[in-house]
Each structure stands twice: as C-alpha cells, then as structure tokens.
Design a protein around this motif. Structure first.
Motif, short mmCIF file in Angstrom:
data_model
loop_
_atom_site.label_atom_id
_atom_site.label_comp_id
_atom_site.label_asym_id
_atom_site.label_seq_id
_atom_site.Cartn_x
_atom_site.Cartn_y
_atom_site.Cartn_z
N THR A 144 0.82 -1.22 0.00
CA THR A 144 0.00 0.00 0.00
C THR A 144 0.85 1.26 0.00
OG1 THR A 144 -1.83 -1.13 1.08
CG2 THR A 144 -1.80 1.26 1.24
N ALA A 145 1.78 1.38 0.93
CA ALA A 145 2.57 2.61 1.06
C ALA A 145 4.05 2.25 1.13
CB ALA A 145 2.15 3.40 2.29
N PHE A 146 4.85 2.86 0.28
CA PHE A 146 6.30 2.65 0.32
C PHE A 146 6.82 3.24 1.62
CE2 PHE A 146 10.73 3.71 -0.80
CZ PHE A 146 11.15 2.49 -1.33
N PRO A 147 7.44 2.43 2.51
CA PRO A 147 7.77 2.91 3.85
C PRO A 147 8.68 4.13 3.90
CG PRO A 147 7.86 0.52 3.78
CD PRO A 147 7.70 0.98 2.36
N ARG A 148 9.56 4.28 2.90
CA ARG A 148 10.50 5.41 2.91
C ARG A 148 10.18 6.44 1.82
NH1 ARG A 148 15.05 5.66 5.74
NH2 ARG A 148 16.23 6.60 4.00
N LEU A 149 8.90 6.52 1.44
CA LEU A 149 8.46 7.53 0.49
C LEU A 149 8.77 8.92 1.07
CD1 LEU A 149 6.76 7.30 -2.26
CD2 LEU A 149 4.90 8.26 -0.93
N GLY A 150 9.54 9.71 0.31
CA GLY A 150 9.88 11.05 0.78
C GLY A 150 11.21 11.14 1.51
N CYS A 151 11.89 10.00 1.72
CA CYS A 151 13.21 10.02 2.35
C CYS A 151 14.28 10.31 1.28
CB CYS A 151 13.51 8.68 3.01
SG CYS A 151 12.41 8.29 4.39
N PRO A 152 15.42 10.85 1.66
CA PRO A 152 16.47 11.14 0.67
C PRO A 152 16.83 9.90 -0.16
CG PRO A 152 17.02 12.14 2.77
CD PRO A 152 15.81 11.29 3.02
N GLY A 153 16.88 10.07 -1.49
CA GLY A 153 17.31 8.98 -2.37
C GLY A 153 16.33 7.85 -2.54
N PHE A 154 15.02 8.12 -2.36
CA PHE A 154 14.05 7.01 -2.41
C PHE A 154 13.62 6.67 -3.83
CE2 PHE A 154 11.16 10.57 -2.58
CZ PHE A 154 10.01 10.12 -3.21
N THR A 155 14.04 7.47 -4.84
CA THR A 155 13.63 7.19 -6.22
C THR A 155 14.82 6.77 -7.08
OG1 THR A 155 13.99 9.45 -7.01
CG2 THR A 155 11.84 8.96 -6.05
N LYS A 156 14.50 6.05 -8.16
CA LYS A 156 15.50 5.75 -9.19
C LYS A 156 14.90 6.13 -10.55
CE LYS A 156 18.34 2.50 -11.58
NZ LYS A 156 18.67 1.11 -11.89
N PRO A 157 15.55 7.05 -11.30
CA PRO A 157 16.75 7.80 -10.87
C PRO A 157 16.43 8.76 -9.72
CG PRO A 157 15.89 8.63 -12.97
CD PRO A 157 15.12 7.40 -12.66
N GLU A 158 17.48 9.18 -9.06
CA GLU A 158 17.28 10.04 -7.90
C GLU A 158 17.07 11.49 -8.34
OE1 GLU A 158 19.69 11.31 -3.82
OE2 GLU A 158 20.20 9.44 -4.86
N PHE A 159 16.09 12.14 -7.74
CA PHE A 159 15.82 13.56 -8.00
C PHE A 159 15.63 14.27 -6.67
CE2 PHE A 159 14.25 11.54 -11.90
CZ PHE A 159 14.86 12.33 -12.88
N PRO A 160 16.12 15.48 -6.58
CA PRO A 160 15.87 16.25 -5.34
C PRO A 160 14.48 16.87 -5.39
CG PRO A 160 17.18 17.56 -6.85
CD PRO A 160 16.96 16.23 -7.52
N PRO A 161 13.85 17.07 -4.24
CA PRO A 161 12.61 17.84 -4.23
C PRO A 161 12.88 19.31 -4.57
CG PRO A 161 13.28 17.25 -1.99
CD PRO A 161 14.25 16.59 -2.93
#
Length: 630
Positions: free
Chosen positions: A145-162
């Motif tokens: 349901t929810a990615f536990p570290r959604l919104g934590c640094p480096g949680f995406t691939k590729p990585e993008f800053p907010p």
C-alpha cells in the motif's frame, strides 16, 4: 484514477474562471444521462477489480530499495503487447498518480455465475507475471500500500531532489515532481489543489512511540521557509504533498447493478462495510521512514488532496468562499441514496441550493438531487482548454470532472453517454494486499456480500455519523483486535426485507430481536458472529453458499478465501499492517526509535517479493493456502 483528458491544462486562475460553466454544464450532462437511462432495468450482474502496483528496484549491492520512475514506459509496453493488438486481452493496464505506479484490471468484467470466483486469483497472477516480464533486472512489481520510505532522501530511481522553493508542482520538502505521473492531469491536480487551498497540503500522522522514540518527537526541516514549522505537529510524522496519499496503492471493486434503484441500495449497504473491510485490510503503518500509530492510509490520502481554504475549513469567517465544508474531497460518503435509508442521514450536508433546485425541477428525487448538489459544491481542479465547450447530449466530461475528483468511500456511477454500461457502484476503502491470494480473497468476500445483500434484501444501514466514527476507529493501530465498531443488530428487519427471521432460523441464522438498532461490536463478532449478539457475516455467507449450485472446485476456492477473512478477523492471522510492524520491531537493525532505515526497508521488500512470488511461505500472514494458480 478517473477522467484522463488530453489537451492543454489550465492553471488555477484560469480554471477558476470556468468553474461555474463546468458545474452548469456538468449538471445538464447528468440530467441528460439520467433521463435516458433512469428506467433501464435488467442489466446483467458484472463486476471487476482494480489492483494498483508499484515498481521498485532491489539494489543488492547497496542493500537499498527504491521506487522506479518508469511506470509510463512499462504501461506503454504492456498496452502495446496487450489490448492494442488484442481487444479481448485478459488484462488491461492504466496509469496511476505516481510515475512508479500502474493499475491492472481484468480485460473483461466478471459475470454473475459462481464459477467466476474461481478465476479472479488466476487473472491477478496473469497481471503480475505480464508486468514483471517487461521489467529490468533487479526490478519487481509490488502490491504494497505505502512505500515505507516515500519522501526520504534517495528514495527514487533515478534520484531527484525535491523542489520546495523553485517553480515546482508540489513544492514539497520531500517528494520530487518527477515521482508524479507525466500525464498533465496529475501535475495539474497537484498544482491546482495547492493554489486553490492557498498553501501546501498538510498531512500529520501520529508517530508510534517506541522505547527510544524522542518525546516529544519534533523534526527540523532545513529547507523550510516556515510553512512546515507552522504545519507540523509535535509527535506526528509531517508530509506536505499529494504524492504521499495518491502515491499509495489500493484495491477496489466496481459492480454493475440491474437498475438505478438496486445501485442506490447497494451504495448505502456497502457504505456501512467500508470501515470494517478497511480495518480488515489494514496494510500501511509506515510513512516517510517512520513507524506511525495508524494502520491505514485513509487519513493520509484524505489530507493529501484537501483543497479547502481556511474559510471552508472553518478557520476564518466566510468572505471569499460560499460554503463551510466539513470534509476533504477524499473522505467517507455524506448521504445515503435509498429512501429506506433516508432517516439515517444525520450529518450536516452542504449543498449548492441552486443546483439542487435545478435537479428537482428536472424530475430528480430529493436524495439523488442532494447527493449531486453536494458533490458540486467543489470546484473543478483539472480543466483542459480544448474541453471547455462540449456536446452536453453526447459527452459527460464536465460531470465527470467533479464526479471523479470527489474520492469517497463509495462512488455512485451513472452510465457513460450512449454506452451499454449500466448503473454502477464502486467500493473504494480497501488497502492492497501482498499476494494475489489475499487480494482475490478480499474481492470475493466483498462481491459475495453484495450477492447476499441483494438476495436476502438485508439491511446493514446505521446512522452516517456512526459510520464516520467507525472510519476513525478503523485506521487506528490494531483496530481489528482492539477497535469497537457500530453495527446493526438485526439485519433482517429493514424496510427492504423480503424474508423474515424465521426463514433464517431454519438455516441457523436467528434474528436476535434486540430493541436497539445498532450497538458496538468487535470485528471478530461482526465477521465470525457471537452467540446472542450477532449472526456473523461468514455464517451468513456460508448459508448462502449452501443454497447455491456451486461446483466443488469453486466452493473450495471460496471457502479458502473466507477462511483467510475469518482468521484475520479473529486474530489467528495477522493483518498486513501488524505483520509489517512485527517485521520491523524484530529486525536486528531496529533501534526501537520508530525509524525505518534503508537496510530494514531493503530486507522487508526482499522478503515481501519472495512471498508474493510464492518462493517463501508466510503462515502467520496468509495461513497455508493451496496455490493452484502458480
């Protein structure tokens, strides 16, 4: 995810100028549809499920898991290999809010025969294999349901800053715009919700206080311009973007009724089950790298799209806005639709009086008119320049603009113009489960409930204020075991009842004849029954199955699913949320500080992936079902 128009999206100021036009023509479109199909009868029973998936990469070298932002490419490949070359392809794929998400449905709706229940899990398995086959190495498809570290640094691939201070869509401190689906509807919704509200959305979820969790738990946000500091509550996990809610995955079921009256009846009856089934399916205890004190996503997603201004929320006197609005546009329903249920409409219903009069003068009855007039107190949020002037006789985009952005526990769905689709209702509160077996079990459970409700004309309706209280209880930690829910005592005495208690007594289903219409019950009592209190949903379903012609294989499949529901309700099996908490609390790296590290998250997803693929057993969560769909 509702209406997906193509074209040039308008910003909030431009959208606002067209709001009255869209509401006016949306009502005309609804009245036109209603007049064409209000007397339509004998549509066959059809139904279908929707499963939302997230795409993740398991990085074995760094022991990290990240969400992969290639959902658009995966979706395009799946559609090209499937429905684009074969209209009868067994699976359909659609976009979702996150650029790491896709939604899968059966290619054709299921019908009314009992044997259809025997194909649901197999079709879900097809979807999982089909999508998994087009992923890259180390990528996998998850129903979490929810990615536990959604919104934590480096949680995406590729990585993008907010992009909190630049010209971003969400201006989130945590959630990069690249994680939003590239279709303009999604970024437009995100930006226009923020602009209409006059500030970023505010999501505060109570943190779970473990032995070493700081008390008070207060975060400092280095990139904050002061907005987060004002909005974040002590002892809460703070989030500030639509993606924290709409970026979660869920499980939904839509039913076609035989007529508008049957659809309205089902809508009301199923509304009372929304909090019960939500608690049973609880699967989202973690947010932004922390353990929360809630088990369900509902409050998070509700806050994530709350476009109400301070005036509409009652924080300032009304000056620039017309209405005090008591809920987000993503929330529980506010009125029943059947005349039998009318006396239980006991919560404040804000309606557009002019629209209400227009609908009444068009011959639409009071309950349906006020339902639509309530939906239409909202503003349209996503308008395309090319879609402003429409043919109201043959199009419904303006109606759907408001209809599909009122995201409630139940949705009442008129037929599209000039189609052979009937009146439908959508059941929306369920959290997605880890395995196809579990997701099929919950879908079959809800579909069977509709069969029993319609066959026996049962009445589960209680005052809507009590349903709202149940919704709050359902989200709490371990609500299945510890929560008490308002539920109707005697379900055989509603004004729709076509059979009396004696008919059920012959099947061991005594009507208890209590004076009070409803009382507080545990989910175990509601689902499994308790002598002298309530018959229990599973015994009622079993009685129904005994009276139906069902082949042996299908009966075994259904009973297997009901066993899962029964054991989840009794506590013999864990909910997904409880299992997730146990996993984290016993992880060797967990410091009893409510923090979910990259390593904990990686180990969690590795285990989940193995279980979902049938490579590892998990009897404490699922029991020991026979997997005949491998």
């Amino acid at each position: 995810m509702g209406l997906l128009s193509q074209g040039s999206p308008l910003n909030w100021e431009e959208t606002k100028k067209h709001a009255d036009h869209i509401r006016k023509h949306g009502i005309i479109q609804f009245v036109n549809i209603y007049n064409k199909v209000k007397d339509r009868q004998k549509d066959v029973l059809k139904w279908g499920d929707e499963v939302e998936y997230m795409l993740v990469e398991l990085d074995d070298k760094d022991e990290k898991v990240r969400i992969v932002l290639n959902g658009g490419e995966v979706l395009e490949t799946l559609q090209e290999q499937g429905e684009n070359i074969n209209p009868n392809h067994p699976t359909l794929w659609r976009p979702e809010y996150g650029s790491y998400m896709i939604e899968g449905t059966p290619g054709q709706p299921y019908g009314g025969t009992m044997s259809e229940f025997n194909t649901v899990e197999g079709n879900m398995g097809k979807r999982r294999r089909e999508a998994s086959a087009v992923l890259s190495r180390n990528e996998t498809l998850c129903t979490i349901t929810a990615f536990p570290r959604l919104g934590c640094p480096g949680f995406t691939k590729p990585e993008f800053p907010p992009t909190p201070v630049e010209k971003g869509v969400s201006k989130s401190l945590f959630f990069p715009d690249e994680a939003i689906n590239r279709h303009p509807r999604f970024s437009t919704l995100t930006r226009n919700i923020r602009h209409r509200r006059g500030e970023k959305v505010v999501i505060n979820v109570p943190i779970f206080k473990d032995k070493c969790t700081p008390s008070p738990f207060v975060e400092v946000f280095p990139e904050d311009d002061g907005e987060a500091e004002r909005a974040a509550l002590p002892d809460h996990i703070y989030m500030d973007a639509m993606g924290f809610g709409m970026g979660n995955c869920c499980l939904q079921v839509t039913f076609q009724a035989c007529s508008i009256d049957e659809a309205r009846y089902l809508y009301d009856q199923l509304a009372t089950f929304c909090p019960i089934v939500m608690a049973l399916s609880a699967a989202s205890p973690f947010y932004r790298g922390y353990v929360s004190d809630n088990d369900c996503r509902w409050g998070v997603i509700s806050a994530s799209v709350d476009d109400r201004t301070q005036e509409e929320r009652g924080l300032k006197p009304l000056k620039n806005n017309k209405y005090r609005i008591f809920k987000s546009r993503y929330d529980s329903i506010d009125s029943y639709l059947s005349h039998c249920s009318e006396k239980y409409n006991d919560i404040d219903l804000t309606i557009d009086e002019e629209i209400n009069k227009q609908l009444l003068s068009a011959g639409i009855d009071k309950l349906l008119a006020q339902h639509i007039a309530h939906l239409f107190i909202r503003d349209p949020l996503s308008v395309f320049e090319e879609k402003i002037h429409l043919d109201d006789e043959n199009e419904s985009d303006h109606f759907e603009n408001l209809q599909s952005t009122n995201w409630q526990t139940m949705r009442f769905k008129p037929p599209p113009p000039n189609s052979d689709i009937g009146w439908r209702v959508e059941f929306r509160p369920m959290e997605v489960q880890l395995t196809d077996f579990e997701n099929a079990a919950y879908v079959v459970f809800v579909v069977l409930l509709t069969r029993v409700i319609l066959s026996y004309k049962l009445d589960f309706v209680i005052p809507l204020s009590k349903v709202d209280e149940n919704m709050k209880v359902a989200q709490r930690r371990n609500a299945v075991q510890e929560g008490m829910f308002y539920f109707r005592n005697d379900i055989f005495k509603g004004c729709n009842a076509s059979v009396d208690g004696n008919a059920f007594a012959q099947n061991g289903l005594e009507s208890d004849g209590a004076n009070e219409e409803y009382t507080l019950m545990s989910i175990d009592t509601i689902v499994n029954g308790k002598e002298g209190v309530f018959q229990g949903l599973i015994p009622i379903l079993n009685s129904y199955l005994e009276n139906m012609e069902v082949d042996v294989d299908t009966r075994c499949t259904i009973l297997n699913y009901l066993k899962l529901i029964k054991k989840r309700a009794s506590g013999e099996l864990m909910t997904m949320a409880k299992w997730m908490r146990e996993f984290v609390s016993t992880h060797p790296q967990y410091k009893q500080d409510s923090v979910i590290t990259d390593k904990i998250n990686y180990d969690f997803f590795t285990k989940c992936d193995r279980i979902a693929k049938g490579e590892e057993q998990c009897p404490e969560l699922i029991g020991n079902p026979v997997n005949k769909f491998k």
